[in-house]
Write a protein that holds these residues in place. Structure first.
Motif, PDB file in Angstrom:
ATOM      1  N   UNK A 119       0.856  -1.181   0.000  1.00 54.43           N
ATOM      2  CA  UNK A 119       0.000   0.000   0.000  1.00 54.43           C
ATOM      3  C   UNK A 119       0.895   1.235   0.000  1.00 54.43           C
ATOM      4  N   UNK A 120       0.695   2.090  -0.972  1.00 54.72           N
ATOM      5  CA  UNK A 120       1.546   3.260  -1.169  1.00 54.72           C
ATOM      6  C   UNK A 120       1.064   4.410  -0.296  1.00 54.72           C
ATOM      7  N   UNK A 121       2.008   5.025   0.427  1.00 58.65           N
ATOM      8  CA  UNK A 121       1.684   6.192   1.255  1.00 58.65           C
ATOM      9  C   UNK A 121       1.877   7.495   0.485  1.00 58.65           C
ATOM     10  N   UNK A 122       2.392   7.402  -0.727  1.00 60.27           N
ATOM     11  CA  UNK A 122       2.671   8.570  -1.556  1.00 60.27           C
ATOM     12  C   UNK A 122       4.022   8.407  -2.230  1.00 60.27           C
ATOM     13  N   UNK A 123       4.294   9.198  -3.242  1.00 60.37           N
ATOM     14  CA  UNK A 123       5.547   9.088  -3.984  1.00 60.37           C
ATOM     15  C   UNK A 123       6.650   9.972  -3.410  1.00 60.37           C
ATOM     16  N   UNK A 124       6.339  10.781  -2.440  1.00 58.57           N
ATOM     17  CA  UNK A 124       7.316  11.685  -1.839  1.00 58.57           C
ATOM     18  C   UNK A 124       8.466  10.893  -1.226  1.00 58.57           C
ATOM     19  N   UNK A 125       9.702  11.371  -1.446  1.00 54.29           N
ATOM     20  CA  UNK A 125      10.874  10.659  -0.934  1.00 54.29           C
ATOM     21  C   UNK A 125      11.945  11.662  -0.518  1.00 54.29           C
ATOM     22  N   UNK A 126      12.784  11.246   0.428  1.00 57.43           N
ATOM     23  CA  UNK A 126      13.838  12.120   0.942  1.00 57.43           C
ATOM     24  C   UNK A 126      15.218  11.805   0.375  1.00 57.43           C
ATOM     25  N   UNK A 127      15.324  10.861  -0.553  1.00 61.82           N
ATOM     26  CA  UNK A 127      16.555  10.673  -1.310  1.00 61.82           C
ATOM     27  C   UNK A 127      16.194  10.527  -2.784  1.00 61.82           C
ATOM     28  N   UNK A 128      17.191  10.418  -3.648  1.00 62.93           N
ATOM     29  CA  UNK A 128      16.960  10.496  -5.093  1.00 62.93           C
ATOM     30  C   UNK A 128      17.695   9.374  -5.835  1.00 62.93           C
ATOM     31  N   UNK A 129      17.308   8.130  -5.596  1.00 62.98           N
ATOM     32  CA  UNK A 129      17.992   7.007  -6.259  1.00 62.98           C
ATOM     33  C   UNK A 129      17.985   7.219  -7.773  1.00 62.98           C
ATOM     34  N   UNK A 130      19.133   7.025  -8.381  1.00 65.63           N
ATOM     35  CA  UNK A 130      19.280   7.371  -9.798  1.00 65.63           C
ATOM     36  C   UNK A 130      18.434   6.493 -10.699  1.00 65.63           C
ATOM     37  N   UNK A 131      18.087   5.297 -10.239  1.00 68.92           N
ATOM     38  CA  UNK A 131      17.325   4.378 -11.085  1.00 68.92           C
ATOM     39  C   UNK A 131      15.824   4.411 -10.801  1.00 68.92           C
ATOM     40  N   UNK A 132      15.387   5.298  -9.915  1.00 66.66           N
ATOM     41  CA  UNK A 132      13.997   5.264  -9.460  1.00 66.66           C
ATOM     42  C   UNK A 132      13.017   5.543 -10.596  1.00 66.66           C
ATOM     43  N   UNK A 133      12.030   4.685 -10.711  1.00 65.78           N
ATOM     44  CA  UNK A 133      10.981   4.833 -11.719  1.00 65.78           C
ATOM     45  C   UNK A 133      10.190   6.125 -11.496  1.00 65.78           C
TER      46      UNK A 133
END
Length: 362
Positions: free
Chosen positions: A9-23
């Motif tokens: 279950x997704x809580x949202x797409x907000x993230x505190x890092x920026x993985x280079x491969x992230x979809x």
């Protein structure tokens, strides 16, 4: 084998890092989902037999209501609650303690390197390796179960065996090596990050050899069986997913996936039933299994392809082939047909004491 009762279950797409491969790299500043929407997803999942949940993102720990959501999940009747995390906030043992007190059972950590040079390059966030290392230690100290995801790519390929040794220190109950999957690779970086299965396989074999006696569940996800000869027991492709207790119920995941409304969900089912041919089992399976199979076969039919030589392979029924993106980038020349009797049971290598030639278990 028992079928999974877990879902994401997704809580949202907000993230505190920026993985280079992230979809979702272009959407990582999106707002968190409203808690009421997440609770609605929990109720939907519970009504469909789900009893374990992975809260995911983006990054679930950036959602201010995460402790309340964990409490609500347990009150709903979820027997096991997990978060999928990059570990940044969980380096704070006090915050992790709050989550445990709320009812958190386990954490699936995203570990992409064995040191700050590799991991921090892939997360594009200096200090992320130090924080996830501290977070995993906190989890062990607090008695939370640890699981690990590692996305295999060109940057960390030579580091995979060292990653295995590193994560083994935290006594994980599961380690996943995720290979070529469009959900893990940003489209604009495919050419820079995607590794040929031929180059990947020896490193994965070594990692499996090392971890097998140390970790209860070791998975290589989304890889053709012909690259895992002798290691078939570690493969978890789409047909193995419904029987993996740590994976997600296909029909529920598809309905709750970010951006999937009812019309899109019905289109997914229709594609699986009609185009992928699962309608032939309309009166052979119960309704829930039919829907799971429709989603599974739809994914295999829409996003994967096989070489002509695959038609005579003993693993034809079990194997997805390669993703279309991989086929475009590298072709199908690496695939080969493995001789022997055709195997029909999708989990025969994962079923202790089973025969390879059991009928397709449905």
């Amino acid at each position: 084998m028992n079928r999974t009762r877990r879902v994401k279950i997704v809580t949202g797409l907000k993230c505190n890092i920026r993985c280079v491969f992230c979809y979702y790299r272009d959407n990582l500043d999106a707002p968190n989902r409203k808690s009421d929407e997440i609770l609605q997803d929990l109720r939907y999942a519970y009504r469909r037999g789900v009893r374990e949940v992975d809260f995911s993102g983006g990054e679930p720990t950036v959602h201010p209501d995460l402790p309340k959501l964990i409490i609500a999940a347990k009150q709903q009747g979820m027997e096991r609650v997990c978060i999928i995390s990059n570990g940044w906030r969980l380096a704070d043992s006090k915050y992790m303690g709050i989550l445990k007190d709320a009812g958190l059972d386990e954490i699936l950590f995203s570990v992409h390197g064995s040191n700050e040079t590799v991991h921090d390059e892939l997360t594009a966030t200096p200090g992320s390796f130090a924080r996830i290392s501290a977070a995993m230690k906190n989890a062990v100290d607090l008695g939370l179960a640890v699981r690990v995801n590692t996305v295999v790519n060109r940057v960390n390929l030579a580091d995979i065996i060292v990653v295995s040794r590193f994560v083994a220190n935290f006594r994980p109950i599961q380690v996943n090596f995720i290979t070529v999957n469009d959900w893990c690779f940003a489209k604009n970086l495919v050419d820079k990050l995607m590794v040929r299965y031929t180059d990947m396989a020896p490193h994965l074999h070594s990692a499996c050899d090392y971890l097998e006696s140390l970790v209860p569940a070791v998975n290589v996800r989304y890889i053709p069986y012909c690259f895992m000869q002798g290691y078939e027991r570690f493969v978890c492709n789409h047909r193995q997913v419904p029987y993996d207790p740590y994976e997600w119920v296909p029909r529920v995941r598809a309905r709750l996936e970010q951006g999937t409304g009812l019309i899109r969900y019905l289109a997914i089912l229709g594609y699986g039933l009609i185009v992928a041919g699962e309608a032939k089992n309309l009166f052979r399976k119960n309704f829930a299994k039919l829907l799971d199979a429709a989603v599974t076969e739809g994914l295999r039919c829409r996003f994967y392809t096989k070489a002509l030589t695959c038609n005579s392979c003993r693993f034809f029924e079990l194997c997805d082939g390669v993703e279309n993106t991989y086929a475009t980038e590298h072709g199908l020349g690496e695939l080969c047909s493995v001789s022997g009797g055709r195997i029909l049971d999708p989990v025969c290598f994962r079923r202790e004491g089973s025969s390879e030639l059991m009928a397709y278990a449905e």
